[in-house]
Design a protein around this motif. Structure first.
Motif, mmCIF file in Angstrom:
data_model
loop_
_atom_site.group_PDB
_atom_site.id
_atom_site.type_symbol
_atom_site.label_atom_id
_atom_site.label_comp_id
_atom_site.label_asym_id
_atom_site.label_seq_id
_atom_site.Cartn_x
_atom_site.Cartn_y
_atom_site.Cartn_z
ATOM 1 N N LYS A 174 -43.183 -0.107 -9.525
ATOM 2 C CA LYS A 174 -43.897 1.334 -10.394
ATOM 3 C C LYS A 174 -42.799 2.554 -10.163
ATOM 4 O O LYS A 174 -42.735 3.006 -9.014
ATOM 5 C CB LYS A 174 -45.048 1.770 -10.127
ATOM 6 N N VAL A 175 -41.934 2.490 -10.898
ATOM 7 C CA VAL A 175 -40.284 3.830 -11.266
ATOM 8 C C VAL A 175 -41.832 4.907 -11.785
ATOM 9 O O VAL A 175 -42.229 5.090 -12.814
ATOM 10 C CB VAL A 175 -39.894 4.003 -11.691
ATOM 11 N N LYS A 176 -42.315 6.496 -11.116
ATOM 12 C CA LYS A 176 -43.026 7.012 -11.621
ATOM 13 C C LYS A 176 -41.467 7.752 -11.967
ATOM 14 O O LYS A 176 -40.352 8.491 -11.406
ATOM 15 C CB LYS A 176 -43.950 8.257 -10.951
ATOM 16 N N SER A 177 -41.730 8.772 -13.757
ATOM 17 C CA SER A 177 -40.475 10.499 -14.220
ATOM 18 C C SER A 177 -41.067 10.920 -13.736
ATOM 19 O O SER A 177 -42.265 11.516 -13.288
ATOM 20 C CB SER A 177 -40.469 9.941 -15.321
ATOM 21 N N GLN A 178 -39.807 11.980 -12.875
ATOM 22 C CA GLN A 178 -40.415 12.488 -12.251
ATOM 23 C C GLN A 178 -40.129 14.067 -13.744
ATOM 24 O O GLN A 178 -38.868 13.988 -14.333
ATOM 25 C CB GLN A 178 -38.691 13.736 -11.458
ATOM 26 N N LYS A 179 -40.518 15.379 -13.388
ATOM 27 C CA LYS A 179 -40.997 15.669 -14.494
ATOM 28 C C LYS A 179 -40.523 17.284 -14.139
ATOM 29 O O LYS A 179 -40.641 17.416 -13.599
ATOM 30 C CB LYS A 179 -42.586 16.334 -15.570
#
Length: 105
Positions: free
Chosen positions: A100-105
């Motif tokens: 799973k790739v989490k988006s960086q904010k």
């Protein structure tokens, strides 16, 4: 009536004084016959062409179905396993993990 039949058989109706009407009618009937014969030949040619094209379509359809069935056999998992085993590649015994790739904010 007997004399008319004799005139027709002898052909005097073609060389008499008023024979121009008879010749026009004979030429008209002949032209109609030629047109009818040409139309019949054209229709027969089209029927043969349609039959040939139907045979060609059925041959192409059978070739398509044959190719599709061979492709489905090649895509089967069991067939792929056999091909890969011949090349020395075995299926993994470790189950795959989801990444799973989490988006960086």
């Amino acid at each position: 009536m007997k004399t008319n039949i004799y005139k027709i058989l002898k052909g005097t109706f073609l060389v008499s004084d008023d024979s121009f009407k008879n010749w026009r009618f004979i030429i008209f009937i002949s032209a109609l016959a030629i047109i009818m014969i040409a139309s019949s030949h054209s229709a027969d040619k089209k029927v043969y062409e349609i039959a040939r094209l139907k045979n060609e379509v059925s041959e192409m359809r059978s070739a398509f179905i044959d190719g599709r069935s061979r492709l489905m056999k090649l895509k089967m998992e069991s067939n792929i396993k056999e091909v890969m085993l011949e090349k020395g590649i075995e299926p993994s015994v470790i189950p795959p993990k989801k990444i799973k790739v989490k988006s960086q904010k």
